[in-house]
Design a protein around this motif. Structure first.
Motif, mmCIF file in Angstrom:
data_model
loop_
_atom_site.group_PDB
_atom_site.id
_atom_site.type_symbol
_atom_site.label_atom_id
_atom_site.label_comp_id
_atom_site.label_asym_id
_atom_site.label_seq_id
_atom_site.Cartn_x
_atom_site.Cartn_y
_atom_site.Cartn_z
ATOM 1 N N THR A 120 -6.500 -3.567 4.858
ATOM 2 C CA THR A 120 -5.336 -2.715 5.086
ATOM 3 C C THR A 120 -5.346 -2.279 6.541
ATOM 4 O O THR A 120 -6.404 -2.161 7.156
ATOM 5 C CB THR A 120 -5.347 -1.488 4.152
ATOM 6 O OG1 THR A 120 -4.134 -0.761 4.314
ATOM 7 C CG2 THR A 120 -6.519 -0.577 4.417
ATOM 8 N N LYS A 125 -11.360 3.367 -1.214
ATOM 9 C CA LYS A 125 -10.833 3.228 0.149
ATOM 10 C C LYS A 125 -11.653 4.135 1.045
ATOM 11 O O LYS A 125 -11.716 5.342 0.820
ATOM 12 C CB LYS A 125 -9.355 3.609 0.187
ATOM 13 C CG LYS A 125 -8.683 3.308 1.523
ATOM 14 C CD LYS A 125 -7.188 3.560 1.429
ATOM 15 C CE LYS A 125 -6.464 3.121 2.699
ATOM 16 N NZ LYS A 125 -4.992 3.321 2.584
ATOM 17 N N MET A 181 -3.125 -5.682 2.236
ATOM 18 C CA MET A 181 -2.202 -4.591 1.959
ATOM 19 C C MET A 181 -1.376 -4.260 3.195
ATOM 20 O O MET A 181 -1.857 -4.370 4.324
ATOM 21 C CB MET A 181 -2.977 -3.344 1.523
ATOM 22 C CG MET A 181 -3.752 -3.525 0.234
ATOM 23 S SD MET A 181 -4.543 -1.972 -0.263
ATOM 24 C CE MET A 181 -5.179 -2.426 -1.878
ATOM 25 N N SER A 197 0.836 -1.194 0.000
ATOM 26 C CA SER A 197 0.000 0.000 0.000
ATOM 27 C C SER A 197 0.876 1.250 0.000
ATOM 28 O O SER A 197 2.094 1.167 0.164
ATOM 29 C CB SER A 197 -0.946 -0.028 1.206
ATOM 30 O OG SER A 197 -0.234 -0.275 2.403
ATOM 31 N N SER A 250 -3.546 6.117 -7.222
ATOM 32 C CA SER A 250 -4.433 6.499 -6.125
ATOM 33 C C SER A 250 -4.776 7.975 -6.208
ATOM 34 O O SER A 250 -3.899 8.825 -6.413
ATOM 35 C CB SER A 250 -3.766 6.201 -4.776
ATOM 36 O OG SER A 250 -4.572 6.638 -3.692
#
Length: 342
Positions: free
Chosen positions: A246, A172, A267, A19, A108
């Protein structure tokens, strides 16, 4: 031992994903992660504020030369990107990284409003990003903003990006909804290819000597995994999209716990920053050794084994777990009821 998995429709050689961190900020760092065995890489976020600042700069440069000569309408100043709000260095990183590693490179975008994403999302796709992770960091400081407005902002951002790209889009999000499960279902219905659970809000701290408020950041710890692990276990089987875990990964058993809960990928950034890039191999070796010891030959046999069973009342299931936890705590620490001590 088959560690391959599918995330966002992408075939990965294993479920361990790097990540965003300083290691994914450079081509050299990304190359090292791929060599260490990572299954995919997520780049640090490009922030909405950066896009807005770039656009304001480009607009100012263009307007500054608009009266320079009669052909000003076709004039663009030196260095003009050709696309409002387009930080070229980020696109260069995407293109170069995608060209040197054999694992998916996921771009991202981080923001909190629905506007200004489309052009840059297309550019990320053109640069070679295998997917886009939309990191919605939205903390409504205005107490008059309703929970529904927050939810609608998430949906609008996803739909704006989803409408202009053909590559997968993951979201996310944070756990701070009145009903995180319902929010996950809405995002799934709105076209999310994956959900990344969860974003960690960086909350400020107070220095009592200087009387100042300052940002507080830190690497995650295994205890931080309990919340996302709980929601992954609850959502497994209820959404079509992929589930990425994550936060809270440090050792191989943290990876295993997430997979047993139902995560498609796990992640980590903190573990790699704390122990070094070669720790990726330690995590994967630990996963394989555990699978061999338990008689598993593929991740499909492991994934979701301890997720909340389909068909049960998940609310009652969670309530029962809460009561059981209190009973276990009482046997250890004494009666937890107010005013009662043992």
């Amino acid at each position: 031992m088959d560690l391959t998995t599918t995330y966002l429709g992408l075939r990965l050689r294993n479920p361990l994903v790097a990540s965003p961190s300083p290691m994914t900020r450079s081509v050299n760092g990304i190359r090292k992660l791929a060599a260490a065995g990572i299954g995919a890489v997520v780049l640090p976020s490009l922030f909405e504020e950066q896009l807005r600042k770039e656009q304001e700069r480009d607009d100012a440069l263009t307007e500054g030369g608009s009266e320079a000569f009669s052909e000003a309408l076709t004039y663009f100043p030196t260095g003009y990107s050709g696309l409002p709000g387009r930080p070229q260095r980020y696109l260069d990183l995407v293109e170069r990284a995608a060209g040197v590693v054999d694992v998916p490179v996921i771009a991202s975008l981080n923001g909190s409003t629905a506007g200004g994403w489309e052009d840059f999302a297309c550019s990320l796709q053109d640069a070679g990003a295998a997917a886009i992770e939309v990191n919605v960091y939205f903390v409504p400081g205005d107490p008059h903003v309703t929970g529904r407005e927050v939810e609608e902002t998430h949906i609008a951002i996803l739909q704006r990006v989803r409408s202009v790209v053909s590559i997968p889009v993951a979201v996310k999000l944070s756990p701070h909804f009145s009903s995180p499960g319902q929010m996950a279902l809405r995002l799934d219905d709105a076209g999310a290819d994956g959900l990344v659970l969860f974003n960690r809000f960086q909350q400020p701290d107070i220095d009592v000597e200087t009387l100042a408020v300052h940002p507080s950041t830190g690497l995650s710890r295994p205890a931080d995994a309990q919340l996302p692990r709980t929601w992954i276990a609850l959502l497994r089987g209820h959404v079509v999209c992929s589930l990425a875990a994550t936060t809270g990964v440090d050792e191989w058993d943290d990876v295993v716990k997430y997979l047993l809960s139902g995560a498609d990928v796990v992640m980590t950034a903190s573990a790699l920053m704390r122990h070094g890039v070669d720790h990726a191999g330690v995590l994967l070796d630990g996963l394989q050794e555990w699978m061999a010891r338990k008689g598993f030959t593929s991740l499909d046999e492991v994934r979701g084994l301890l997720a909340v069973p389909r068909g049960v009342d998940a609310t009652a299931y969670e309530r029962a777990g809460y009561v059981s936890a209190l009973e276990r705590a009482r046997s250890t620490y004494g009666d937890l009821r107010v005013g009662v001590h043992q």
